[in-house]
Scaffold this motif. Structure first.
Motif, PDB file in Angstrom:
ATOM      1  N   VAL A 221       8.503  -9.298  12.630  1.00  0.00           N
ATOM      2  CA  VAL A 221       8.427  -8.201  13.605  1.00  0.00           C
ATOM      3  C   VAL A 221       6.993  -7.722  13.787  1.00  0.00           C
ATOM      4  O   VAL A 221       6.513  -7.537  14.914  1.00  0.00           O
ATOM      5  CB  VAL A 221       9.340  -7.040  13.158  1.00  0.00           C
ATOM      6  CG1 VAL A 221       9.120  -5.821  14.053  1.00  0.00           C
ATOM      7  CG2 VAL A 221      10.807  -7.462  13.207  1.00  0.00           C
ATOM      8  N   LEU A 222       6.266  -7.513  12.675  1.00  0.00           N
ATOM      9  CA  LEU A 222       4.890  -7.034  12.766  1.00  0.00           C
ATOM     10  C   LEU A 222       3.988  -8.051  13.456  1.00  0.00           C
ATOM     11  O   LEU A 222       3.079  -7.683  14.214  1.00  0.00           O
ATOM     12  CB  LEU A 222       4.352  -6.707  11.373  1.00  0.00           C
ATOM     13  CG  LEU A 222       4.986  -5.507  10.666  1.00  0.00           C
ATOM     14  CD1 LEU A 222       4.375  -5.313   9.283  1.00  0.00           C
ATOM     15  CD2 LEU A 222       4.825  -4.246  11.493  1.00  0.00           C
ATOM     16  N   ALA A 223       4.219  -9.329  13.186  1.00  0.00           N
ATOM     17  CA  ALA A 223       3.421 -10.371  13.839  1.00  0.00           C
ATOM     18  C   ALA A 223       3.660 -10.362  15.350  1.00  0.00           C
ATOM     19  O   ALA A 223       2.702 -10.466  16.140  1.00  0.00           O
ATOM     20  CB  ALA A 223       3.768 -11.741  13.260  1.00  0.00           C
ATOM     21  N   ARG A 224       4.919 -10.218  15.755  1.00  0.00           N
ATOM     22  CA  ARG A 224       5.213 -10.184  17.202  1.00  0.00           C
ATOM     23  C   ARG A 224       4.618  -8.930  17.849  1.00  0.00           C
ATOM     24  O   ARG A 224       4.096  -8.983  18.976  1.00  0.00           O
ATOM     25  CB  ARG A 224       6.726 -10.213  17.434  1.00  0.00           C
ATOM     26  CG  ARG A 224       7.454 -11.442  16.916  1.00  0.00           C
ATOM     27  CD  ARG A 224       6.810 -12.747  17.331  1.00  0.00           C
ATOM     28  NE  ARG A 224       6.604 -12.841  18.772  1.00  0.00           N
ATOM     29  CZ  ARG A 224       6.033 -13.874  19.376  1.00  0.00           C
ATOM     30  NH1 ARG A 224       5.558 -14.876  18.644  1.00  0.00           N
ATOM     31  NH2 ARG A 224       5.892 -13.896  20.684  1.00  0.00           N
ATOM     32  N   LEU A 225       4.694  -7.800  17.152  1.00  0.00           N
ATOM     33  CA  LEU A 225       4.105  -6.570  17.694  1.00  0.00           C
ATOM     34  C   LEU A 225       2.591  -6.713  17.856  1.00  0.00           C
ATOM     35  O   LEU A 225       2.023  -6.294  18.884  1.00  0.00           O
ATOM     36  CB  LEU A 225       4.424  -5.387  16.777  1.00  0.00           C
ATOM     37  CG  LEU A 225       5.877  -4.911  16.754  1.00  0.00           C
ATOM     38  CD1 LEU A 225       6.064  -3.814  15.721  1.00  0.00           C
ATOM     39  CD2 LEU A 225       6.284  -4.390  18.150  1.00  0.00           C
ATOM     40  N   LEU A 226       1.938  -7.297  16.860  1.00  0.00           N
ATOM     41  CA  LEU A 226       0.490  -7.467  16.939  1.00  0.00           C
ATOM     42  C   LEU A 226       0.114  -8.438  18.044  1.00  0.00           C
ATOM     43  O   LEU A 226      -0.882  -8.226  18.757  1.00  0.00           O
ATOM     44  CB  LEU A 226      -0.042  -7.962  15.589  1.00  0.00           C
ATOM     45  CG  LEU A 226      -1.566  -8.081  15.465  1.00  0.00           C
ATOM     46  CD1 LEU A 226      -2.257  -6.769  15.822  1.00  0.00           C
ATOM     47  CD2 LEU A 226      -1.946  -8.521  14.056  1.00  0.00           C
ATOM     48  N   ILE A 227       0.904  -9.494  18.225  1.00  0.00           N
ATOM     49  CA  ILE A 227       0.637 -10.447  19.312  1.00  0.00           C
ATOM     50  C   ILE A 227       0.743  -9.750  20.662  1.00  0.00           C
ATOM     51  O   ILE A 227      -0.110  -9.933  21.554  1.00  0.00           O
ATOM     52  CB  ILE A 227       1.622 -11.636  19.231  1.00  0.00           C
ATOM     53  CG1 ILE A 227       1.300 -12.517  18.022  1.00  0.00           C
ATOM     54  CG2 ILE A 227       1.573 -12.472  20.506  1.00  0.00           C
ATOM     55  CD1 ILE A 227       2.319 -13.606  17.758  1.00  0.00           C
ATOM     56  N   ASN A 228       1.771  -8.928  20.842  1.00  0.00           N
ATOM     57  CA  ASN A 228       1.933  -8.202  22.102  1.00  0.00           C
ATOM     58  C   ASN A 228       0.794  -7.214  22.326  1.00  0.00           C
ATOM     59  O   ASN A 228       0.308  -7.047  23.464  1.00  0.00           O
ATOM     60  CB  ASN A 228       3.275  -7.471  22.115  1.00  0.00           C
ATOM     61  CG  ASN A 228       4.458  -8.436  22.161  1.00  0.00           C
ATOM     62  OD1 ASN A 228       4.332  -9.548  22.683  1.00  0.00           O
ATOM     63  ND2 ASN A 228       5.591  -8.018  21.631  1.00  0.00           N
TER      64      ASN A 228
END
Length: 248
Positions: A221-228
């Protein structure tokens, strides 16, 4: 850091072994397993760490995809192990029998088997007679080994006040019947003991699985949030560059 330590311990364990003994049983070598897990863990965590520090979308995507694949594989393994419990039992039996065959070929494997038999108070896969699959403990008349018809000392019953372990306590036990042998060794196999332990500790195993799954989900989840967030920043910078000359 943990993954690098795992790799270092695995490499050190391999270097300590004799070359011929190490090559004899690569498939069940705990040192090889430690090295493989350590290398994979290092590569995945390296992508996540460097990707977040450098705000690199490519590395973060690799990190997120790898964690997702690992999580799905763990979930699939749990479901399949529960649904196809008989086949899972057969696979465990195959692994244990393979370990019995290579008991003397690898010191790490030998210590692992001895530890398991002591902890679960068991001997062999299905019964103590499974040790006849090992060339040293084989109970045929043509076996010239001095350990013929024996079992490892880890199968023996030990007194609490016993100061010195008798490593020859399992000598000739395969030639005895169950009732006679049960006075000296554990006659029950480790497969049944392992299955019973699993059924008795379902909540513990579920807690461990949850403890492993939650950090993975948080990481995804954190990786996807940071990518966005990185993509939004890139879009904002491009927008500002394109409209820098606007009077507004």
């Amino acid at each position: 850091v943990i993954s690098m330590v795992m790799v270092a311990v695995g490499v050190y364990a391999r270097l300590l072994k004799h070359a011929e003994a190490a090559m004899a049983c690569l498939a069940v070598d705990p040192a090889i397993l430690l090295i493989v897990v350590g290398v994979l863990t290092f590569l995945i965590t390296f992508c996540g760490c460097v990707g977040s520090l450098r705000e690199n979308i490519c590395l973060l995507q690799v990190f997120s995809v790898c964690l997702t694949i690992i999580f799905l594989l763990q979930l699939a393994a749990g479901v399949l192990g529960f649904v196809f419990s008989d086949k899972a039992r057969g696979k465990v039996s195959e692994i244990i029998n393979g370990a019995i065959v290579h008991y003397r070929d690898d010191l790490d494997l030998q210590n692992l088997i001895d530890f398991g038999q002591k902890e679960f108070s068991c001997c062999g896969g299905v019964s103590y007679k499974d040790w006849s699959q090992n060339m040293y403990f084989n109970c045929t008349a043509t076996n010239p080994s001095r350990e013929r018809c024996s079992v490892p000392f880890s199968c023996c019953l030990h007194d609490a006040d016993q100061a010195v372990i008798n490593t020859m306590c399992g000598h000739g036990m395969q030639a005895r019947g169950y009732l006679e042998a049960s006075a000296f060794i554990h006659t029950n196999g480790c497969i049944d003991k392992l299955v019973n332990w699993t059924h008795s500790n379902l909540f513990l195993l579920g807690g461990i699985a949850l403890g492993l799954a939650l950090p993975q989900l948080v990481g995804i989840v954190l990786a996807r949030l940071l990518i966005n967030q990185i993509r939004d920043q890139i879009k904002l910078q491009l927008y500002n560059q394109q409209h820098r000359a606007d009077p507004w």
